[in-house]
Design a protein around this motif. Structure first.
Motif, PDB file in Angstrom:
ATOM      1  N   HIS A  99       0.834  -1.205   0.000  1.00 55.93           N
ATOM      2  CA  HIS A  99       0.000   0.000   0.000  1.00 55.93           C
ATOM      3  C   HIS A  99       0.871   1.258   0.000  1.00 55.93           C
ATOM      4  O   HIS A  99       0.619   2.198  -0.785  1.00 55.93           O
ATOM      5  CB  HIS A  99      -0.924   0.005   1.215  1.00 55.93           C
ATOM      6  N   LEU A 100       1.871   1.281   0.847  1.00 54.76           N
ATOM      7  CA  LEU A 100       2.730   2.460   0.930  1.00 54.76           C
ATOM      8  C   LEU A 100       3.562   2.640  -0.338  1.00 54.76           C
ATOM      9  O   LEU A 100       3.782   3.771  -0.791  1.00 54.76           O
ATOM     10  CB  LEU A 100       3.632   2.364   2.157  1.00 54.76           C
ATOM     11  N   VAL A 101       4.038   1.533  -0.921  1.00 60.45           N
ATOM     12  CA  VAL A 101       4.777   1.631  -2.182  1.00 60.45           C
ATOM     13  C   VAL A 101       3.867   2.188  -3.283  1.00 60.45           C
ATOM     14  O   VAL A 101       4.261   3.084  -4.048  1.00 60.45           O
ATOM     15  CB  VAL A 101       5.352   0.253  -2.591  1.00 60.45           C
ATOM     16  N   GLY A 102       2.643   1.666  -3.370  1.00 57.40           N
ATOM     17  CA  GLY A 102       1.706   2.164  -4.373  1.00 57.40           C
ATOM     18  C   GLY A 102       1.389   3.634  -4.167  1.00 57.40           C
ATOM     19  O   GLY A 102       1.306   4.408  -5.140  1.00 57.40           O
ATOM     20  N   LEU A 103       1.223   4.047  -2.911  1.00 56.11           N
ATOM     21  CA  LEU A 103       0.942   5.451  -2.609  1.00 56.11           C
ATOM     22  C   LEU A 103       2.114   6.338  -3.011  1.00 56.11           C
ATOM     23  O   LEU A 103       1.917   7.440  -3.563  1.00 56.11           O
ATOM     24  CB  LEU A 103       0.646   5.600  -1.110  1.00 56.11           C
ATOM     25  N   ALA A 104       3.338   5.875  -2.765  1.00 51.81           N
ATOM     26  CA  ALA A 104       4.525   6.645  -3.156  1.00 51.81           C
ATOM     27  C   ALA A 104       4.617   6.776  -4.680  1.00 51.81           C
ATOM     28  O   ALA A 104       4.918   7.857  -5.207  1.00 51.81           O
ATOM     29  CB  ALA A 104       5.775   5.979  -2.604  1.00 51.81           C
ATOM     30  N   VAL A 105       4.354   5.679  -5.402  1.00 52.78           N
ATOM     31  CA  VAL A 105       4.384   5.717  -6.876  1.00 52.78           C
ATOM     32  C   VAL A 105       3.316   6.672  -7.396  1.00 52.78           C
ATOM     33  O   VAL A 105       3.571   7.499  -8.287  1.00 52.78           O
ATOM     34  CB  VAL A 105       4.180   4.304  -7.452  1.00 52.78           C
ATOM     35  N   PHE A 106       2.119   6.584  -6.840  1.00 53.67           N
ATOM     36  CA  PHE A 106       1.022   7.451  -7.271  1.00 53.67           C
ATOM     37  C   PHE A 106       1.357   8.921  -7.026  1.00 53.67           C
ATOM     38  O   PHE A 106       1.120   9.780  -7.890  1.00 53.67           O
ATOM     39  CB  PHE A 106      -0.253   7.067  -6.515  1.00 53.67           C
ATOM     40  N   THR A 107       1.909   9.229  -5.856  1.00 52.11           N
ATOM     41  CA  THR A 107       2.225  10.616  -5.525  1.00 52.11           C
ATOM     42  C   THR A 107       3.309  11.171  -6.434  1.00 52.11           C
ATOM     43  O   THR A 107       3.205  12.300  -6.936  1.00 52.11           O
ATOM     44  CB  THR A 107       2.663  10.710  -4.050  1.00 52.11           C
ATOM     45  N   ALA A 108       4.365  10.384  -6.658  1.00 47.49           N
ATOM     46  CA  ALA A 108       5.444  10.831  -7.542  1.00 47.49           C
ATOM     47  C   ALA A 108       4.939  11.020  -8.972  1.00 47.49           C
ATOM     48  O   ALA A 108       5.299  11.999  -9.650  1.00 47.49           O
ATOM     49  CB  ALA A 108       6.586   9.822  -7.513  1.00 47.49           C
ATOM     50  N   ALA A 109       4.103  10.111  -9.438  1.00 49.80           N
ATOM     51  CA  ALA A 109       3.563  10.234 -10.794  1.00 49.80           C
ATOM     52  C   ALA A 109       2.641  11.442 -10.910  1.00 49.80           C
ATOM     53  O   ALA A 109       2.595  12.096 -11.961  1.00 49.80           O
ATOM     54  CB  ALA A 109       2.817   8.957 -11.173  1.00 49.80           C
TER      55      ALA A 109
END
Length: 489
Positions: A99-109
């Protein structure tokens, strides 16, 4: 409210309760739920927030129609294709971590989208955004299933369902507000940049609030069903791409061949998964989840209600911006009554009298059918609909909430914790595909009807809208019939 995972099939003696604390984790259930649902709401906004910004993006980046279609649809393509993969990765590597990895990817994108200097960059970063959401969103339901039980789980699932469906209308509203505000002359960019501070806050809070992953969880030993992932990914891709691009390209031959190939590959996937399960392997989706009471009917209902929801929002966007000439702000605010009523009903239906509960799903579909037809009639003739339009909007919100929230909550309330990832990926994918089908089918019907009526304008647009609203009403009526069939059983 408790967060102790109940004993049951697949549980092991001596498992540490989910409510126990570690020095680095705050596992209070209210904060856990607020954190993951906030992340989910942000990701769901992004499916629709771009819709009202498309004209501004097109003019500033000099984008073609096909490029704009990919800006809008690129997110949905990777999101839909990778949802079940994201659910399985959560089982393998831990729901908190993924979940945290996905959130980080989403935020950076999101940051990259907001800073993009050309259409090509924007399309690529939208694809990455969708991948981040596909990692993040399945973990939300899995965390709810594993860390809530009894009445607390039912309430959490109700909140989950309300957030899942109000994100669409709220995205239209927020998109209109941000584009019209033109903050510091940035035009369309805030529709992406708004995610950055929210994402950073959620990453900081999530690292404290989300429960530590149980490294001894038995499902970690299941491994990753790579052949199943490839087959399912290919089937969903072949279904999704023509649905989101077919109308723009005037439904060429390749789009129909893709749809046929999707059906063939999905059949191969089902056969492979069944054989793998019989051999004692670890299929991508456990067959027992598909056989779970109510799951099959829930899939049909979710497809119906999300098709109506997405089709309704898409058609109205086309009509009010194209036919009536509304600004982005006015177009976005048009959807506010539907979003507000949907959220209120979605959060409160469980407190209604027990005698009403069996009739909520068929009644919700029927109310949605009458209300979408009412919207079409109110807008027919090219006018703004007057006060009756807002009553119809409220009816649409209430009807869709009653169709969606009880369906999802009841289907998941008895799913075993060890099956949470499978159920999460399956129903999240069905929800997304329902939205894509609604936009593709009813959008095509609207545009074809508009073309056949001749010169564009408010009156012809309202005629095309009325025909499509009747089609949406018919779809909702099918959902009502499914509810009555289940009730008789």
């Amino acid at each position: 409210m408790t967060t102790t995972t109940p004993a049951g099939p697949g549980s092991t003696p001596g498992t540490r309760p989910a409510s126990s604390k570690t020095p680095a984790t705050d596992n209070r259930p209210g904060r856990l739920l607020a954190t993951v649902l906030s992340a989910q709401f942000m990701a769901l906004l992004d499916v629709f927030i771009v819709n009202v910004a498309v004209p501004t993006i097109g003019s500033e980046l000099h984008a073609t129609g096909a490029e704009l279609q990919l800006v809008v649809a690129g997110y949905s393509i990777t999101y839909a294709v990778l949802l079940i993969t994201g659910a399985r990765l959560g089982d393998l590597f831990g729901h908190r971590r993924v979940h945290l990895v996905g959130l980080a990817v989403f935020t950076a994108a999101s940051l990259a989208c907001g800073l993009a200097q050309g259409t090509g960059e924007l399309i690529v970063f939208r694809l990455v955004q969708g991948a981040g959401s596909a990692l993040m969103i399945p973990q939300v339901l899995s965390l709810i299933q594993r860390h809530f039980t009894g009445e607390a789980r039912a309430k959490a699932l109700g909140a989950y369902a309300a957030v899942l469906a109000t994100g669409a209308a709220a995205g239209q509203v927020l998109g209109g507000i941000l584009v019209s505000a033109d903050l510091l002359g940035t035009g369309w960019r805030p529709v992406f940049l708004v995610n950055v501070p929210v994402g950073l806050v959620l990453l900081a809070v999530g690292s404290r609030v989300l429960p530590r992953d149980d490294v001894s969880a038995p499902e970690r030993s299941r491994g990753l069903d790579l052949p199943g992932l490839v087959l399912l990914g290919a089937a969903v891709s072949l279904l999704t791409v023509p649905l989101v691009l077919g109308q723009e390209e005037d439904w060429p031959l390749w789009s129909w061949l893709c749809l046929v190939a999707a059906a063939v590959i999905f059949a191969l996937f089902c056969g492979y998964e069944s054989r793998l399960a019989r051999r004692g392997g670890a299929p991508l989706i456990a067959p027992r989840v598909l056989r779970h009471p109510g799951i099959g009917l829930a899939v049909f209902r979710l497809l119906a209600v999300m098709s109506v929801n997405a089709g309704f929002l898409f058609l109205l966007t086309l009509h009010v911006q194209g036919g009536l000439g509304y600004t982005a702000l006015r177009a976005g605010l048009t959807f506010a009554p539907t979003a507000v009523v949907f959220g209120l009903v979605g959060l409160t239906w469980r407190t209604w009298p027990a005698a009403w509960q069996p009739a909520l799903i068929p009644g919700g579909f029927l109310l949605a059918a009458l209300s979408v037809a009412g919207v079409g009639l109110a807008l027919h003739g090219g006018g703004d609909g007057g006060p009756w339009l807002y009553a119809a909007f409220a009816g649409v919100g209430a009807g869709l909430a009653l169709s969606f929230s009880p369906t999802l909550t009841r289907a998941l309330a008895t799913v075993r914790p060890e099956d949470a990832a499978d159920a999460s990926g399956l129903l999240a994918t069905v929800t997304q595909l329902g939205q894509l089908i609604g936009v593709a089918v009813f959008g095509t019907l609207f545009l074809n009807r508009l073309e056949s009526l001749g010169a564009p304008g408010a009156y012809t647009s309202s005629d095309a809208l009325l025909a499509c609203m009747y089609a949406l009403a018919a779809t909702a009526t099918l959902g009502a019939v499914s509810g009555l069939v289940r009730r008789r059983r």
